[in-house]
Design a protein around this motif. Sequence first.
Motif, mmCIF file in Angstrom:
data_model
loop_
_atom_site.group_PDB
_atom_site.id
_atom_site.type_symbol
_atom_site.label_atom_id
_atom_site.label_comp_id
_atom_site.label_asym_id
_atom_site.label_seq_id
_atom_site.Cartn_x
_atom_site.Cartn_y
_atom_site.Cartn_z
ATOM 1 N N GLU A 178 -90.134 -10.153 -2.776
ATOM 2 C CA GLU A 178 -89.704 -8.784 -2.571
ATOM 3 C C GLU A 178 -90.901 -7.943 -2.155
ATOM 4 O O GLU A 178 -91.659 -7.464 -2.985
ATOM 5 C CB GLU A 178 -89.063 -8.237 -3.833
ATOM 6 N N ARG A 220 -87.969 -6.334 6.599
ATOM 7 C CA ARG A 220 -88.391 -5.765 5.312
ATOM 8 C C ARG A 220 -89.798 -6.203 4.948
ATOM 9 O O ARG A 220 -90.528 -5.472 4.283
ATOM 10 C CB ARG A 220 -87.407 -6.151 4.213
ATOM 11 N N THR A 265 -93.255 -4.875 -0.543
ATOM 12 C CA THR A 265 -93.277 -3.427 -0.482
ATOM 13 C C THR A 265 -94.083 -3.038 0.735
ATOM 14 O O THR A 265 -94.863 -3.818 1.253
ATOM 15 C CB THR A 265 -93.916 -2.797 -1.738
ATOM 16 N N ASN A 301 -88.390 -1.542 -2.793
ATOM 17 C CA ASN A 301 -87.495 -2.576 -2.271
ATOM 18 C C ASN A 301 -86.128 -1.985 -1.945
ATOM 19 O O ASN A 301 -85.493 -2.387 -0.972
ATOM 20 C CB ASN A 301 -87.369 -3.717 -3.271
ATOM 21 N N LEU A 308 -86.412 -0.246 1.399
ATOM 22 C CA LEU A 308 -86.460 -1.255 2.463
ATOM 23 C C LEU A 308 -85.076 -1.812 2.739
ATOM 24 O O LEU A 308 -84.707 -2.030 3.894
ATOM 25 C CB LEU A 308 -87.432 -2.376 2.085
ATOM 26 N N GLU A 309 -84.293 -2.029 1.682
ATOM 27 C CA GLU A 309 -82.937 -2.543 1.841
ATOM 28 C C GLU A 309 -82.051 -1.525 2.560
ATOM 29 O O GLU A 309 -81.173 -1.892 3.335
ATOM 30 C CB GLU A 309 -82.335 -2.899 0.478
ATOM 31 N N TYR A 329 -83.137 0.696 4.853
ATOM 32 C CA TYR A 329 -83.554 0.708 6.248
ATOM 33 C C TYR A 329 -83.167 -0.587 6.964
ATOM 34 O O TYR A 329 -82.834 -0.560 8.146
ATOM 35 C CB TYR A 329 -85.065 0.910 6.378
ATOM 36 N N PHE A 330 -83.255 -1.702 6.251
ATOM 37 C CA PHE A 330 -83.009 -3.018 6.846
ATOM 38 C C PHE A 330 -82.069 -3.811 5.949
ATOM 39 O O PHE A 330 -82.477 -4.739 5.260
ATOM 40 C CB PHE A 330 -84.333 -3.773 7.026
ATOM 41 N N ASN A 362 -84.703 -9.873 6.568
ATOM 42 C CA ASN A 362 -85.787 -10.211 5.636
ATOM 43 C C ASN A 362 -87.154 -10.043 6.285
ATOM 44 O O ASN A 362 -88.084 -9.522 5.663
ATOM 45 C CB ASN A 362 -85.623 -11.641 5.109
#
Length: 61
Positions: A4, A34, A6, A16, A19-20, A22-23, A31
């Motif tokens: 995971e 991120r 950053t 995280n 990021l999830e 945005y992506f 993956n």
Amino acid sequence: MTHEPTLADSSGSLSNRELEQYFPGDSELANRMRALDWSQTDLGSPRKWSENLRVAVAASY
């Protein structure tokens, strides 16, 4: 074990969860996106992206 990442930039780290957002998704490309340190790219942190850029990136995968 799940990696995971950053993302560090001048405005702090993206969590995280951010990021999830945005992506999203579980694909290899999501993956990788991120995991990329976007602050080291010409585009900079996704936090600073325009809505148009976020939509274009999301549509690309």
